[in-house]
Design a protein around this motif. Structure first.
Motif, PDB file in Angstrom:
ATOM      1  N   ASP A  45      10.350  -5.623  -9.356  1.00  8.06           N
ATOM      2  CA  ASP A  45      10.342  -4.890  -8.351  1.00  8.06           C
ATOM      3  C   ASP A  45       8.943  -4.150  -8.243  1.00  8.06           C
ATOM      4  O   ASP A  45       8.341  -3.729  -9.253  1.00  8.06           O
ATOM      5  CB  ASP A  45      11.492  -3.863  -8.304  1.00  8.06           C
ATOM      6  N   THR A  46       8.929  -3.817  -6.990  1.00  9.61           N
ATOM      7  CA  THR A  46       7.361  -2.784  -6.779  1.00  9.61           C
ATOM      8  C   THR A  46       8.196  -1.439  -6.479  1.00  9.61           C
ATOM      9  O   THR A  46       9.196  -1.397  -5.685  1.00  9.61           O
ATOM     10  CB  THR A  46       6.808  -3.256  -5.295  1.00  9.61           C
ATOM     11  N   ASN A  47       7.902  -0.381  -7.284  1.00  8.41           N
ATOM     12  CA  ASN A  47       8.593   0.821  -7.465  1.00  8.41           C
ATOM     13  C   ASN A  47       7.654   1.806  -6.945  1.00  8.41           C
ATOM     14  O   ASN A  47       6.561   2.082  -7.691  1.00  8.41           O
ATOM     15  CB  ASN A  47       9.286   1.209  -8.731  1.00  8.41           C
ATOM     16  N   PHE A  48       8.240   3.045  -6.179  1.00 11.63           N
ATOM     17  CA  PHE A  48       7.315   4.151  -5.815  1.00 11.63           C
ATOM     18  C   PHE A  48       8.437   5.352  -6.238  1.00 11.63           C
ATOM     19  O   PHE A  48       9.486   5.387  -5.645  1.00 11.63           O
ATOM     20  CB  PHE A  48       7.023   4.268  -4.487  1.00 11.63           C
ATOM     21  N   ARG A  49       7.759   6.549  -6.639  1.00 15.14           N
ATOM     22  CA  ARG A  49       8.449   7.708  -6.741  1.00 15.14           C
ATOM     23  C   ARG A  49       8.111   8.507  -5.489  1.00 15.14           C
ATOM     24  O   ARG A  49       6.961   8.614  -5.313  1.00 15.14           O
ATOM     25  CB  ARG A  49       8.275   8.343  -7.852  1.00 15.14           C
ATOM     26  N   LYS A 101       4.296   8.130  -5.681  1.00 17.43           N
ATOM     27  CA  LYS A 101       3.368   7.827  -7.102  1.00 17.43           C
ATOM     28  C   LYS A 101       4.027   6.354  -7.392  1.00 17.43           C
ATOM     29  O   LYS A 101       5.233   6.007  -7.548  1.00 17.43           O
ATOM     30  CB  LYS A 101       3.988   8.718  -8.133  1.00 17.43           C
ATOM     31  N   ARG A 102       2.978   5.546  -7.723  1.00 15.87           N
ATOM     32  CA  ARG A 102       3.285   4.213  -7.947  1.00 15.87           C
ATOM     33  C   ARG A 102       3.903   4.054  -9.540  1.00 15.87           C
ATOM     34  O   ARG A 102       3.219   4.507 -10.570  1.00 15.87           O
ATOM     35  CB  ARG A 102       2.297   3.219  -7.783  1.00 15.87           C
ATOM     36  N   LEU A 103       4.822   3.334  -9.592  1.00 17.09           N
ATOM     37  CA  LEU A 103       5.582   3.019 -10.844  1.00 17.09           C
ATOM     38  C   LEU A 103       5.506   1.624 -11.376  1.00 17.09           C
ATOM     39  O   LEU A 103       5.266   0.963 -10.486  1.00 17.09           O
ATOM     40  CB  LEU A 103       7.008   3.584 -10.973  1.00 17.09           C
ATOM     41  N   THR A 104       5.487   1.622 -12.600  1.00 17.65           N
ATOM     42  CA  THR A 104       5.419   0.300 -13.482  1.00 17.65           C
ATOM     43  C   THR A 104       6.843  -0.646 -13.211  1.00 17.65           C
ATOM     44  O   THR A 104       7.983   0.181 -13.134  1.00 17.65           O
ATOM     45  CB  THR A 104       5.178   0.264 -14.941  1.00 17.65           C
ATOM     46  N   GLY A 105       6.948  -1.681 -13.535  1.00 13.79           N
ATOM     47  CA  GLY A 105       8.195  -2.529 -13.357  1.00 13.79           C
ATOM     48  C   GLY A 105       7.760  -4.038 -13.576  1.00 13.79           C
ATOM     49  O   GLY A 105       6.748  -4.631 -13.351  1.00 13.79           O
ATOM     50  N   GLU A 106       9.027  -4.705 -13.981  1.00 12.36           N
ATOM     51  CA  GLU A 106       8.917  -6.075 -14.398  1.00 12.36           C
ATOM     52  C   GLU A 106       8.687  -7.068 -13.313  1.00 12.36           C
ATOM     53  O   GLU A 106       7.960  -7.812 -13.034  1.00 12.36           O
ATOM     54  CB  GLU A 106       9.860  -6.464 -15.328  1.00 12.36           C
ATOM     55  N   VAL A 144      13.400   7.150  -5.857  1.00  5.98           N
ATOM     56  CA  VAL A 144      12.664   5.795  -6.159  1.00  5.98           C
ATOM     57  C   VAL A 144      12.924   4.818  -5.228  1.00  5.98           C
ATOM     58  O   VAL A 144      14.165   4.505  -4.686  1.00  5.98           O
ATOM     59  CB  VAL A 144      13.286   5.508  -7.689  1.00  5.98           C
ATOM     60  N   LEU A 145      11.905   4.413  -4.363  1.00  5.21           N
ATOM     61  CA  LEU A 145      11.851   3.594  -3.673  1.00  5.21           C
ATOM     62  C   LEU A 145      11.528   2.063  -4.159  1.00  5.21           C
ATOM     63  O   LEU A 145      10.420   1.895  -5.024  1.00  5.21           O
ATOM     64  CB  LEU A 145      10.704   3.614  -2.537  1.00  5.21           C
ATOM     65  N   SER A 152       0.723  -0.971  -0.049  1.00  3.56           N
ATOM     66  CA  SER A 152      -0.026  -0.251   0.014  1.00  3.56           C
ATOM     67  C   SER A 152       0.673   1.273   0.081  1.00  3.56           C
ATOM     68  O   SER A 152       2.012   1.150   0.417  1.00  3.56           O
ATOM     69  CB  SER A 152      -0.779   0.118   1.154  1.00  3.56           C
ATOM     70  N   ASP A 153       0.407   2.349  -0.403  1.00  5.34           N
ATOM     71  CA  ASP A 153       0.825   3.686  -0.417  1.00  5.34           C
ATOM     72  C   ASP A 153       1.424   3.862   1.136  1.00  5.34           C
ATOM     73  O   ASP A 153       2.475   4.279   1.411  1.00  5.34           O
ATOM     74  CB  ASP A 153       0.189   4.663  -0.656  1.00  5.34           C
ATOM     75  N   ALA A 154       0.689   3.651   2.192  1.00  7.31           N
ATOM     76  CA  ALA A 154       0.905   3.816   3.444  1.00  7.31           C
ATOM     77  C   ALA A 154       2.161   3.115   3.770  1.00  7.31           C
ATOM     78  O   ALA A 154       2.923   3.640   4.675  1.00  7.31           O
ATOM     79  CB  ALA A 154      -0.229   3.565   4.373  1.00  7.31           C
ATOM     80  N   ARG A 155       2.270   1.722   3.442  1.00  7.81           N
ATOM     81  CA  ARG A 155       3.393   1.070   3.769  1.00  7.81           C
ATOM     82  C   ARG A 155       4.590   1.372   3.179  1.00  7.81           C
ATOM     83  O   ARG A 155       5.707   1.626   3.634  1.00  7.81           O
ATOM     84  CB  ARG A 155       3.056  -0.491   3.467  1.00  7.81           C
ATOM     85  N   ALA A 156       4.668   2.052   1.896  1.00  5.94           N
ATOM     86  CA  ALA A 156       5.580   2.622   1.264  1.00  5.94           C
ATOM     87  C   ALA A 156       6.186   3.691   1.766  1.00  5.94           C
ATOM     88  O   ALA A 156       7.115   4.069   2.007  1.00  5.94           O
ATOM     89  CB  ALA A 156       5.348   2.726  -0.255  1.00  5.94           C
ATOM     90  N   ALA A 157       5.091   4.525   2.334  1.00  4.13           N
ATOM     91  CA  ALA A 157       5.586   5.812   3.034  1.00  4.13           C
ATOM     92  C   ALA A 157       6.327   5.484   4.389  1.00  4.13           C
ATOM     93  O   ALA A 157       7.284   6.232   4.573  1.00  4.13           O
ATOM     94  CB  ALA A 157       4.301   6.801   3.112  1.00  4.13           C
TER      95      ALA A 157
END
Length: 340
Positions: free
Chosen positions: A30-34, A23-28, A44-45, A5-10
């Motif tokens: 990894d799970t990526n967030f800007r 901001k959630r990003l696409t990827g093959e 980028v997380l 979730s965005d909350a867990r990423a934060a």
């Protein structure tokens, strides 16, 4: 739906002192967030795939640190250390949604226009060749325990893709792809395996190359180091040149421009020139086979996974009509003309 979730990423971002907008990003894989910070910086997380050994994330982070220390002018992401001063954070299995330990990293966001979104030209291809050669030279003396990991996109393992051709529905494309993978298993792969070996980026496709807006020849970023692996150096060029246009007067004209600029900085050997045309075709075949296979098991990500497939299919068809020795001679002449 993502487990993260965005909350867990934060919450994870705060380990790096980050608290900006997500901001959630696409990827093959990894799970990526800007993360956009109030001070204007962007990061980028990256949360690793559950099936990836944590040593691979460590390998990727330490490789970037090594590259920047060796050639500080290279336009690659910078690794941001945690508040505790570590280049990554290992999230224990007990703290993940699916019970798998994950490697979490933060790298700088790279601004620029993807080369895939603009018409390529001689200046941009020369810029790519030079930067790629500098990156490979910077990685030449780097090694890490995670560098020999299993990777579906490793050209050295292309022979394994023959079992996945059932997912290629077009009969002619399946035939061309099969022929190339058989030739790689019997000839090109064993020849490449005897050549010099080092850590390589391994995914120089136009989506991972960033250009400055309005500047055809100014390359401002190389991103996505998720496919790095130790392999024959010539595999780097086999991958990169497979993404160059083949519809010109000669199917290797664009590839020759990139190669000439690369060779001027980091020269190839005669044996590498000889096997390179086969490796270009192998990467095209790998793109066709792997993209179709991945799309079949991840239909929700189908558009992303198949984005490079049409170019690869067209290249396979055109290069099939070019004899291997003639192709190698053409690429060698392109480099000799640059030297003149």
């Amino acid at each position: 739906m993502s487990l993260w979730s965005d909350a867990r990423a934060a919450e994870l971002g705060r380990l790096w002192g980050l608290s900006g907008a997500l901001k959630r990003l696409t990827g093959e894989r990894d799970t990526n967030f800007r993360l956009d910070e109030a001070d204007g910086s962007q990061w980028v997380l990256k949360i690793s795939h559950p099936e990836e050994d944590p040593s691979v994330g460590a390998f990727q982070a330490e490789a970037l640190i090594h590259v920047v220390a060796t050639d500080p002018g290279l336009p690659v992401p910078r690794v941001r250390p945690t508040l505790a001063g570590r280049p990554w954070h290992l999230l224990p299995a007990a703290e993940t949604p699916d019970g798998h330990a994950r490697m979490v990293r933060v790298v700088s966001w790279m601004e620029g226009v993807p080369a895939a979104s603009r018409p390529p030209g001689p200046a941009s291809r020369a810029a790519l060749g030079r930067i790629m050669a500098r990156l490979d030279k910077a990685l030449k003396d780097f090694s890490h325990p995670g560098q020999d990991h299993d990777l579906v996109w490793d050209l050295s393992r292309a022979h394994e893709l023959r079992d996945r051709l059932e997912h290629v529905t077009d009969p002619e494309l399946r035939r061309l792809t099969s022929e190339v993978l058989e030739a790689h298993a019997a000839d090109w792969g064993p020849r490449a395996a005897r050549l010099r070996r080092q850590v390589i980026h391994n995914d120089m496709n136009p989506h991972n190359i960033l250009m400055e807006e309005g500047e055809e020849d100014r390359l401002v970023g190389i991103i996505d180091f998720g496919d790095m692996v130790a392999a024959p150096l010539v595999n780097e060029l086999g991958v990169a040149l497979s993404y160059q246009p083949t519809e010109g007067a000669h199917p290797l004209a664009a590839a020759g421009e990139v190669l000439a600029a690369y060779h001027a900085v980091y020269p190839l050997t005669a044996e590498e020139f000889a096997v390179l045309p086969g490796l270009i075709r192998t990467r095209m075949a790998a793109t066709v086979a792997t993209s179709h296979w991945l799309a079949s098991i991840r239909p929700e990500n189908r558009d992303y996974l198949l984005r490079n497939m049409p170019r690869a299919a067209a290249g396979l068809a055109r290069l099939a009509r070019l004899p291997e020795a003639e192709a190698a001679a053409y690429l060698r002449r392109a480099c000799e003309n640059q030297e003149d």
